[in-house]
Scaffold this motif. Structure first.
Motif, short mmCIF file in Angstrom:
data_model
loop_
_atom_site.label_atom_id
_atom_site.label_comp_id
_atom_site.label_asym_id
_atom_site.label_seq_id
_atom_site.Cartn_x
_atom_site.Cartn_y
_atom_site.Cartn_z
N THR A 1 -35.99 13.99 -65.61
CA THR A 1 -35.33 14.02 -66.92
C THR A 1 -36.18 13.26 -67.95
N PRO A 2 -36.56 13.90 -69.05
CA PRO A 2 -37.26 13.18 -70.12
C PRO A 2 -36.29 12.76 -71.21
N LEU A 3 -36.53 11.61 -71.81
CA LEU A 3 -35.84 11.19 -73.02
C LEU A 3 -36.91 10.77 -74.03
N TYR A 4 -36.58 10.87 -75.31
CA TYR A 4 -37.59 10.68 -76.35
C TYR A 4 -37.23 9.52 -77.29
N VAL A 5 -38.25 8.84 -77.76
CA VAL A 5 -38.06 7.73 -78.69
C VAL A 5 -37.68 8.27 -80.07
N GLY A 6 -38.48 9.19 -80.60
CA GLY A 6 -38.19 9.82 -81.88
C GLY A 6 -38.09 8.80 -83.01
N GLY A 7 -37.33 9.16 -84.04
CA GLY A 7 -37.16 8.26 -85.17
C GLY A 7 -38.38 8.19 -86.07
N GLY A 8 -38.39 7.20 -86.92
CA GLY A 8 -39.47 7.05 -87.88
C GLY A 8 -40.71 6.40 -87.33
N ASN A 9 -40.63 5.84 -86.12
CA ASN A 9 -41.79 5.15 -85.55
C ASN A 9 -41.87 5.44 -84.05
N PRO A 10 -42.02 6.69 -83.67
CA PRO A 10 -41.90 7.08 -82.27
C PRO A 10 -42.96 6.51 -81.35
N PHE A 11 -44.13 6.15 -81.91
CA PHE A 11 -45.22 5.68 -81.07
C PHE A 11 -45.29 4.15 -80.96
N SER A 12 -44.37 3.47 -81.60
CA SER A 12 -44.40 2.00 -81.55
C SER A 12 -43.00 1.43 -81.77
N ASP A 13 -42.10 1.75 -80.85
CA ASP A 13 -40.72 1.30 -80.95
C ASP A 13 -40.24 0.83 -79.58
N PRO A 14 -40.64 -0.38 -79.15
CA PRO A 14 -40.27 -0.87 -77.82
C PRO A 14 -38.77 -0.95 -77.59
N ALA A 15 -38.01 -1.29 -78.63
CA ALA A 15 -36.56 -1.42 -78.46
C ALA A 15 -35.92 -0.08 -78.12
N ARG A 16 -36.30 0.97 -78.83
CA ARG A 16 -35.77 2.29 -78.56
C ARG A 16 -36.24 2.81 -77.20
N ALA A 17 -37.52 2.56 -76.87
CA ALA A 17 -38.05 2.99 -75.57
C ALA A 17 -37.31 2.29 -74.43
#
Length: 343
Positions: A190-206
């Motif tokens: 199962t994949p889940l995605y960070v997305g949002g305005g800063n998908p490549f640098s969002d440790p909290a969302r990840a």
């Protein structure tokens, strides 16, 4: 991907920031007349992939006796502004990193035929003769990581926390699951995605997405494919419940005991070689680095595995299987599907 726009009135401030982020390779550059300008799509920060690109650019500049400057972008508008500023500086080579440069480097090189350009990690559909491209078969390395995960997962439930849901990012997702199923057909992923305005640098969302995969989906192994957000996945792993995989570089020491292995991409090596070729007059072309070219891999294949801190080092049978699969891929006995091309 990034919707925020930078107004044209901020250009002087942006270029000042670029200059402040720049560095030179030392006094040896003063007499060479050569220069290297590297432009990133986002600030480098903790993004291991961008850190590798900076390392490769600096190494090539040192050996060429060239100056090195780093222009850090924030969004598509600032990418275009930084490319324009770099063109006006007339360096030996202008480097754009990642597919974020496909649009601008699909047009600007043709408008400036005397200027050499290099795109790392992608290439526009329409490639000018003064544009050199290097890219990677990330899907081959992700498949190897999946082979490891398939052997080590006790629940046969895997997850991936990825930055975005795009064909390119799926190079880390689909082959990871396919590799696992090749050794444990009952595996689900199962994949889940960070997305949002800063998908490549969002440790909290990840981190939150990793916790969801573990708690709600039952994943006991989760691959972190969120660039600067990977640390959040490792933090969730450290809290218990699952093990993880890193990407791009050896990230095992970032969370001792919690990272099995890494999907490696030797960006610095490929970029270094391309810069040297451009400086020597061998420009143009499109080189793709895979397992056969030692451009991608996993830490399990490295000679320093024992000191890497990766937990796979304690599983010699898993390492042996990975080496066998690597050899079979290189020999053409195993074909790893590429999510980007569909081949």
């Amino acid at each position: 991907m990034r919707k925020a726009l930078v107004a044209a009135a901020t250009l002087p401030l942006l270029l000042t920031a670029c200059g402040a982020a720049s560095g030179t390779s030392g006094s040896s550059s003063k007499g060479s007349g050569k220069s290297v300008i590297l432009i990133t799509p986002t600030p480098v920060g903790t993004d291991s992939f961008l850190q590798l690109s900076v390392a490769g650019g600096k190494k090539a500049a040192r050996e060429l006796g060239a100056s090195f400057k780093l222009y850090e972008s924030h969004d598509p508008t600032s990418i275009a502004q930084n490319v324009d500023a770099a063109v006006r500086a007339k360096p030996t080579v202008i480097i754009g990193v990642t597919f974020s440069f496909d649009d601008v480097l699909g047009t600007v090189p043709a408008q400036h035929p005397s200027q050499q350009f290099l795109e790392v990690d992608s290439c526009p559909k329409k490639q000018a003769t003064n544009l050199t491209c290097v890219a990677f078969k990330e899907h081959e390395a992700a498949y190897l990581a999946g082979v490891e995960a398939g052997q080590l997962s006790k629940k046969h439930k895997l997850g991936v926390v990825a930055a975005l849901d795009s064909p390119f990012i799926h190079r880390w997702i689909d082959p990871f699951f396919a590799g696992a199923k090749s050794v444990a057909p009952q595996t689900t992923g199962t994949p889940l995605y960070v997305g949002g305005g800063n998908p490549f640098s969002d440790p909290a969302r990840a981190k939150a997405q990793a916790q969801t995969l573990s708690a709600s989906k039952g994943a006991d192994i989760i691959e972190a494919a969120a660039s600067g957000g990977n640390q959040g996945v490792f933090q969730a792993a450290a809290a218990g419940g699952f093990k993880s995989f890193g990407v791009d570089v050896d990230q095992c020491k970032l969370s001792p005991g919690n990272v099995i292995d890494n999907v490696l991409k030797h960006v610095d090596v490929a970029e270094y070689n391309a810069i040297k070729d451009v400086a020597a007059g061998k420009s143009g072309g499109y080189k793709i680095y895979g397992l056969a070219e030692n451009g991608v891999g996993v830490t399990a294949l490295d000679s320093d595995l024992a000191s890497s801190g990766c937990t796979v080092a304690s599983d010699p049978a898993v390492v042996a299987k990975v080496k066998q699969v690597r050899d079979d891929i290189v020999a053409g006995k195993i074909k790893v599907a590429d999510p980007v091309t569909g081949a």
